[in-house]
Design an enzyme around this catalytic site. Structure first.
Site, mmCIF file in Angstrom:
data_model
loop_
_atom_site.group_PDB
_atom_site.id
_atom_site.type_symbol
_atom_site.label_atom_id
_atom_site.label_comp_id
_atom_site.label_asym_id
_atom_site.label_seq_id
_atom_site.Cartn_x
_atom_site.Cartn_y
_atom_site.Cartn_z
ATOM 1 N N ASP A 59 13.216 11.429 1.419
ATOM 2 C CA ASP A 59 11.911 11.624 0.793
ATOM 3 C C ASP A 59 12.044 11.166 -0.653
ATOM 4 O O ASP A 59 12.858 11.706 -1.409
ATOM 5 C CB ASP A 59 11.509 13.108 0.875
ATOM 6 C CG ASP A 59 10.085 13.334 0.392
ATOM 7 O OD1 ASP A 59 9.560 12.496 -0.368
ATOM 8 O OD2 ASP A 59 9.500 14.355 0.786
ATOM 9 N N LYS A 65 0.201 1.388 -10.443
ATOM 10 C CA LYS A 65 0.775 0.045 -10.259
ATOM 11 C C LYS A 65 0.873 -0.686 -11.610
ATOM 12 O O LYS A 65 1.837 -1.407 -11.861
ATOM 13 C CB LYS A 65 -0.051 -0.758 -9.248
ATOM 14 C CG LYS A 65 0.001 -0.216 -7.817
ATOM 15 C CD LYS A 65 1.398 -0.256 -7.197
ATOM 16 C CE LYS A 65 1.399 0.149 -5.729
ATOM 17 N NZ LYS A 65 2.729 0.228 -5.114
ATOM 18 N N ALA A 86 -3.745 2.656 -11.955
ATOM 19 C CA ALA A 86 -2.951 2.988 -13.149
ATOM 20 C C ALA A 86 -1.467 3.051 -12.814
ATOM 21 O O ALA A 86 -0.621 2.594 -13.598
ATOM 22 C CB ALA A 86 -3.421 4.335 -13.713
ATOM 23 N N TYR A 120 -4.248 5.088 -8.510
ATOM 24 C CA TYR A 120 -3.390 4.080 -7.864
ATOM 25 C C TYR A 120 -3.301 2.824 -8.742
ATOM 26 O O TYR A 120 -2.216 2.276 -8.949
ATOM 27 C CB TYR A 120 -3.973 3.753 -6.492
ATOM 28 C CG TYR A 120 -3.187 2.745 -5.678
ATOM 29 C CD1 TYR A 120 -1.898 3.023 -5.242
ATOM 30 C CD2 TYR A 120 -3.744 1.521 -5.324
ATOM 31 C CE1 TYR A 120 -1.187 2.103 -4.481
ATOM 32 C CE2 TYR A 120 -3.050 0.599 -4.557
ATOM 33 C CZ TYR A 120 -1.769 0.895 -4.134
ATOM 34 O OH TYR A 120 -1.065 -0.014 -3.379
ATOM 35 N N SER A 123 1.130 -4.405 -6.257
ATOM 36 C CA SER A 123 -0.162 -4.658 -5.603
ATOM 37 C C SER A 123 -0.969 -5.582 -6.501
ATOM 38 O O SER A 123 -0.696 -5.670 -7.710
ATOM 39 C CB SER A 123 -0.902 -3.329 -5.437
ATOM 40 O OG SER A 123 -2.248 -3.557 -5.083
HETATM 41 N N1 LIG Z 1 -1.393 -2.446 2.756
HETATM 42 C C1 LIG Z 1 -1.935 -2.967 1.676
HETATM 43 O O1 LIG Z 1 -3.067 -3.494 1.697
HETATM 44 C C2 LIG Z 1 -1.149 -2.963 0.389
HETATM 45 C C3 LIG Z 1 -1.637 -3.768 -0.648
HETATM 46 C C4 LIG Z 1 -0.945 -3.771 -1.839
HETATM 47 C C5 LIG Z 1 0.208 -3.032 -1.995
HETATM 48 N N2 LIG Z 1 0.659 -2.256 -0.978
HETATM 49 C C6 LIG Z 1 1.888 -1.476 -1.224
HETATM 50 O O2 LIG Z 1 2.803 -1.725 -0.195
HETATM 51 C C7 LIG Z 1 3.698 -0.629 -0.084
HETATM 52 C C8 LIG Z 1 3.880 -0.280 1.372
HETATM 53 O O3 LIG Z 1 2.640 0.171 1.871
HETATM 54 P P1 LIG Z 1 2.101 -0.203 3.327
HETATM 55 O O4 LIG Z 1 0.799 -0.873 3.154
HETATM 56 O O5 LIG Z 1 3.156 -0.870 4.115
HETATM 57 O O6 LIG Z 1 1.768 1.269 3.860
HETATM 58 P P2 LIG Z 1 2.376 2.155 5.047
HETATM 59 O O7 LIG Z 1 2.370 1.399 6.327
HETATM 60 O O8 LIG Z 1 1.636 3.446 4.964
HETATM 61 O O9 LIG Z 1 3.899 2.365 4.594
HETATM 62 C C9 LIG Z 1 4.253 3.266 3.591
HETATM 63 C C10 LIG Z 1 5.734 3.556 3.695
HETATM 64 O O10 LIG Z 1 6.092 4.440 2.624
HETATM 65 C C11 LIG Z 1 6.812 5.541 3.175
HETATM 66 N N3 LIG Z 1 6.598 6.736 2.385
HETATM 67 C C12 LIG Z 1 5.419 7.336 2.045
HETATM 68 N N4 LIG Z 1 5.661 8.448 1.345
HETATM 69 C C13 LIG Z 1 7.013 8.559 1.225
HETATM 70 C C14 LIG Z 1 7.886 9.500 0.620
HETATM 71 N N5 LIG Z 1 7.421 10.589 -0.015
HETATM 72 N N6 LIG Z 1 9.225 9.293 0.690
HETATM 73 C C15 LIG Z 1 9.707 8.224 1.341
HETATM 74 N N7 LIG Z 1 8.956 7.304 1.949
HETATM 75 C C16 LIG Z 1 7.611 7.476 1.884
HETATM 76 C C17 LIG Z 1 6.272 5.703 4.608
HETATM 77 O O11 LIG Z 1 7.256 6.290 5.459
HETATM 78 P P3 LIG Z 1 7.302 7.830 5.934
HETATM 79 O O12 LIG Z 1 5.885 8.299 6.054
HETATM 80 O O13 LIG Z 1 8.046 7.757 7.225
HETATM 81 O O14 LIG Z 1 8.080 8.523 4.870
HETATM 82 C C18 LIG Z 1 6.089 4.240 5.000
HETATM 83 O O15 LIG Z 1 7.290 3.717 5.483
HETATM 84 C C19 LIG Z 1 3.112 0.491 -0.950
HETATM 85 O O16 LIG Z 1 3.834 0.591 -2.143
HETATM 86 C C20 LIG Z 1 1.687 0.032 -1.214
HETATM 87 O O17 LIG Z 1 1.227 0.493 -2.450
HETATM 88 C C21 LIG Z 1 0.007 -2.207 0.212
#
Ligand SMILES: NC(=O)c1ccc[n+]([C@@H]2O[C@H](COP(=O)([O-])OP(=O)(O)OC[C@H]3O[C@@H](n4cnc5c(N)ncnc54)[C@H](OP(=O)(O)O)[C@@H]3O)[C@@H](O)[C@H]2O)c1
Length: 321
Positions: A108, A202, A200, A198, A185
């Site tokens: 975590d 990033k 702020a 969010y 992001s």
């Molecule tokens: N999807 C988009 O459109 C988008 C756009 C720009 C940036 N991003 C960025 O991309 C990154 C990944 O996001 P995603 O879109 O792939 O979302 P996602 O599918 O929800 O993946 C998020 C990951 O973070 C882990 N996580 C969440 N809380 C955690 C914690 N407290 N400790 C450890 N792991 C944790 C989750 O795993 P567990 O729940 O198993 O812990 C999961 O593996 C993020 O930083 C997000 O801000 C996403």
């Protein structure tokens, strides 16, 4: 042709080609060039990469893409059964990696007091760490005035402070010479409605990582900025209320980059030690170029798009709070 006419034609051509590329590419121009003529992803073969938040979405696909190129991995998150499934897929995709080359770490990110212990586990297992990819994070949908300060703190704890703490441990270990990356992001570079904390957070990551690069010029620092991507992140996104999750599903028809394509571009950025990149479907790259480099044009474009236009680019059909 006179010198001034020649310079004029070159300038017009430069802008014309740039604008065409902003429209047709799904990344910034640097990354497009690196993907074609830069170092291939398999130049990372044999290296050790730790991806946080690798149980789903971008982190999961990045793990699979790197495994396909025979990169040794530590994959961490809170959900071990999902990590085990990612490990199996990684081993299936690589003919060379052995089970011991992929370490599943239940972690975590908010367990900040234990970061050093997690870090030592990874370094002991592999005998070193070449790239730390801080990917774990949660988004947010809420109107500015409706956000509890508790949520601001909680989101910053995960999306900023946990990343900064783990990065500091790595920088000390690598004596300022390693490679650290973060899934930032597009909102790390431009502001969007309905996500004040969010956005702020990033932006804060950019402040920390850009200063890290100044403090340690020998360190490779990659800020990777995806636009809308197909993942589960809207389900777990923060709202304005403490303990609440947004709980919406991205639809397959939404205008978003696939997480597979996002992972290929991110792996390319890592292989080429790029400093900052943005990716996303049109009009994301165009909007990013305009916002970052043409502030007057940005004002005009934002005025034309308005709040709802920007929100639609981000979330297509998801109703706005
Ligand atoms: N999807 C988009 O459109 C988008 C756009 C720009 C940036 N991003 C960025 O991309 C990154 C990944 O996001 P995603 O879109 O792939 O979302 P996602 O599918 O929800 O993946 C998020 C990951 O973070 C882990 N996580 C969440 N809380 C955690 C914690 N407290 N400790 C450890 N792991 C944790 C989750 O795993 P567990 O729940 O198993 O812990 C999961 O593996 C993020 O930083 C997000 O801000 C996403």
């Amino acid at each position: 042709m006179g010198l001034f006419e020649f310079i004029g034609i070159v300038v017009v051509l430069y802008y014309l080609i740039s604008i065409i590329l902003w429209i047709v590419l799904d990344s910034d121009i640097e990354l497009w060039i690196k993907e074609r003529w830069g170092k291939p992803i398999d130049s990372l073969r044999g290296k050790v990469v730790w991806i946080t938040g690798a149980s789903s979405g971008i982190g999961k696909q990045l793990a699979i893409e790197l495994a396909r190129n025979h990169v040794k991995l530590c994959i961490s998150a809170r959900t071990v059964d999902r990590l085990q499934a990612v490990k199996e897929e990684c081993l299936k995709q690589s003919k060379l990696l052995q089970p011991n080359d992929i370490l599943v770490l239940k972690m975590d990110m908010l367990d900040i007091d234990q970061h050093q212990r997690y870090f030592d586990t990874v370094v002991t297992h592999f005998g070193g760490l070449d790239i730390l990819v801080n990917n774990a994070g949660r988004s947010q949908r809420a109107s500015f005035e409706e956000i509890d300060l508790k949520v601001d703190r909680e989101l910053f704890e995960l999306d900023v402070f946990s990343i900064v703490n783990l990065t500091r441990i790595y920088v000390k270990h690598s004596k300022g010479r390693g490679h650290v990356a973060c899934t930032s992001s597009s909102v790390g570079l431009i502001s969007v409605p309905n996500s004040a904390t969010y956005t702020a957070a990033k932006h804060a990551i950019h402040g920390y990582y850009e200063t890290l690069k100044l403090d340690h010029p020998s360190m490779d620092v990659t800020l990777f900025c995806p636009g809308p991507t197909h993942t589960e992140f809207l389900q777990n996104a923060f709202t304005g209320k403490h303990g609440q999750v947004y709980n919406r599903t991205v639809q397959p028809t939404d205008r978003r980059m696939t997480s597979e394509r996002c992972a290929v571009l991110m792996a390319t950025a890592l292989a080429n030690k790029c400093q900052i990149n943005f990716v996303g479907p049109f009009p994301v790259p165009a909007l990013m170029y305009i916002s970052c480099y043409y502030p007057n044009l940005r004002k005009l474009v934002l005025m034309i798009l308005g709040k709802s236009g920007l929100a639609k680019i981000r979330d297509t059909n998801v109703p706005q709070n």
